[in-house]
Motif scaffolding. Structure first.
Motif: not given
Length: 321
Positions: A295-296, A299-301
């Motif tokens: 995950q960044q 954002k979402k995984s």
């Protein structure tokens, strides 16, 4: 028996449900004060409070456990026994109050993994077995006499979240079994010191994990890093930092990895390896650690293929150690 129950998170709510379902008399529930949570910072009640309110039980939420008003209110219930699951350390004026004592449920096979994060540390250390322990509270944290233990296998792919859920469900029966033993006068305890001496144990601690503890140590072996990642997944999550050629640093949460053998004699330790489409890995001393779910920030995984479609990572990126 009249019981006062102490707990806060989901795992403690599950055990409270089990105690109520078993027909025990819960006189009151003690949990943390409501806290602001989420983006809107709205007040949030603990899972244990929500469970107690569903059953119409009185809820106490002291800021300080030595507060005279709280101690007096607690004493007014004339409880026979206190039960503690995933709560703060209790002062002696509290745990020593009920005539039948106070017992705690801990997510390890004590005396191993005393501390706040036993589930995480057991997996990080590559253990193949852990379990649950009920024990009587005393002056030092997680050191009281053992009442009952149940063991659980840890598979090679199990992460901390999965082990948590396994132990949560097992804990329902362990807590109720312990109550029945106490109620029927069948409780037999053993001190942790005697266990340590009998088995010649070298103790492994389980201290609280902070964000700085979550960064991967790339000097470790591939297997050690693999265990570290699953021991922190999904929460608080292992972290890795990558830097692009422009100097921008991406701080990634790593939820899953896969270890592969080095197949190129030119592989250099700490190098980033990717085809920009399907794999992204870091070369370590004995293997390549491939990120599979990450995950960044903001954002979402996502799986690695989805990440690479948007991130445009290349082999000229660098690992920030």
């Amino acid at each position: 028996m009249k019981i006062v129950y102490f707990g806060t998170p989901e795992i403690a709510a599950s055990q409270l449900e089990a105690i109520i379902s078993a027909g025990y008399d819960v006189a009151a529930v003690v949990t943390t004060p409501d806290r602001p949570a989420g983006r809107g910072k709205q007040m949030h009640a603990s899972e244990v409070k929500e469970c107690a309110l569903r059953h119409g039980l009185p809820v106490l939420q002291p800021e300080k456990l030595k507060d005279e008003a709280f101690v007096g209110q607690l004493r007014s219930y004339n409880a026979d026994l206190f039960v503690v699951v995933a709560f703060r350390m209790l002062p002696e004026v509290v745990w020593n109050m009920p005539p039948m004592g106070t017992f705690n449920l801990h997510a390890s096979l004590l005396p191993q993994y005393r501390g706040a994060a036993p589930i995480n540390h057991a997996i990080i250390n590559g253990e193949t077995e852990t379990g649950l322990t009920t024990f009587l509270l005393d002056k030092e944290i997680d050191t009281g006499a053992i009442i009952l233990q149940e063991k659980v296998k840890i598979t090679e792919t199990m992460n901390a979240g999965e082990l948590h859920d396994t132990l949560m469900h097992l804990g329902n029966s362990v807590v109720v079994k312990t109550l029945k033993m106490i109620e029927n006068g069948e409780m037999r305890t053993e001190t942790q010191d005697s266990v340590i001496k009998r088995e010649g144990l070298a103790l492994k601690p389980a201290p609280k994990i902070f964000k700085d503890d979550c960064y991967i140590n790339w000097n470790k072996s591939g297997k050690e890093i693999y265990n570290f990642v699953r021991g922190l997944s999904p929460y608080p999550a292992a972290h890795a930092k990558l830097q692009n050629p422009e100097g921008e640093i991406l701080d990634l949460k790593i939820f899953e990895t896969k270890i592969s053998e080095k197949n190129d004699k030119n592989d250099v330790v700490f190098d980033v390896k990717t085809d920009g489409k399907s794999y992204l890995g870091v070369v370590v001393s004995d293997a390549i650690v491939n990120f599979t779910v990450l995950q960044q920030p903001g954002k979402k995984s996502m799986n690695i293929a989805d990440f690479l479609r948007g991130a445009r990572v290349s082999n000229d990126w660098e690992l920030v150690k």
